[in-house]
Design an enzyme around this catalytic site. Structure first.
Site, PDB file in Angstrom:
ATOM      1  CG  ASP A 233      -1.766   1.065   1.510  1.00  0.00           C
ATOM      2  OD1 ASP A 233      -2.536   1.645   0.253  1.00  0.00           O
ATOM      3  OD2 ASP A 233      -1.720   1.842   2.524  1.00  0.00           O
TER       4      ASP A 233
ATOM      5  CG  ASP B  47      -0.714   7.967   1.002  1.00  0.00           C
ATOM      6  OD1 ASP B  47      -0.262   8.952   1.245  1.00  0.00           O
ATOM      7  OD2 ASP B  47      -1.299   7.431  -0.020  1.00  0.00           O
TER       8      ASP B  47
END
Length: 228
Positions: free
Chosen positions: A7, A9
């Site tokens: 992922d 952020d």
């Protein structure tokens, strides 16, 4: 395991400081009470709407005024996307280790492509990232497995031989739904309503920092075997 997907952020890149800077600037600009930095951090993974809602809780998210504030937030972020942003401490050595052993790594994110690409360019990661899957690339976003399957197809690797690392329940659900090995990044931007029971996320593994993540990934891809 033959590849690692992250992922963006809160997992690969620590972007919270720039979001905090912008949201607190908007608070001061409007004469509102300044939202606490820790609270903003918990909303980063929920997207622009959730962060702007912290400043304008009285507005409905479909209100034209709210939408204008959301667009201003996105404009401010896009103008200065990596002022205080960098990879999480220890992440550079991790991806360098993967690259030195020809282990592909990439990103599956719910962050819009334009912002994702600008961020990777600012950090000189665009050419190093083997695949970037964003919401515009799929019909169904995480927690649906569609973006995970798309990334695996691009890498030409069976999803069962891919590690996915994330800091939100939808990340773990998406990875599990695609039969990937899932790692919960407990050092990330854990949402308030889910942070007190991480076992309930049903990740294959939980790590508290990037050092632990590096160690687990090395075991899973068996660096020693590859080197030999």
């Amino acid at each position: 395991m033959q590849a690692v997907l992250f992922d963006l952020d809160g997992t690969l890149i620590d972007t919270a400081a720039d979001f905090i800077r912008i949201i607190q600037h908007m608070c001061r600009e409007e004469g509102h009470a300044v939202v606490d930095a820790d609270l903003i951090r918990t909303q980063v993974s929920e997207g622009a709407r959730a962060m702007v809602k912290l400043v304008y809780p009285e507005l409905a998210v479909d209100d034209p005024i709210f939408l204008a504030h959301r667009q201003r937030f996105l404009d401010l972020y896009g103008e200065d996307i990596a002022v205080d942003t960098d990879l999480f401490q220890g992440m550079y050595p991790l991806i360098e280790d993967l690259e030195s052993h020809n282990i592909l790594w990439g990103i599956v994110t719910n962050k819009p492509r334009g912002l994702s690409e600008s961020l990777l360019q600012a950090l000189n990661l665009s050419e190093r990232c083997a695949v970037l899957v964003c919401p515009e690339d799929v019909t169904h976003t995480k927690p649906d497995p569609e973006p995970m399957y798309l990334a695996a197809s691009h890498l030409q690797i069976d999803p069962k031989q891919i590690i996915y690392v994330g800091d939100h329940p939808r990340d773990i659900d998406a990875g599990r739904n695609a039969s990937m090995y899932t790692i919960l990044a407990a050092y990330g931007y854990l949402p308030l309503e889910h942070k007190d029971n991480l076992d309930a996320w049903q990740a294959d593994c939980i790590v508290n920092n990037v050092t632990e993540l590096h160690q687990i990934i090395n075991k899973l891809v068996d660096i020693k075997r590859i080197t030999a």
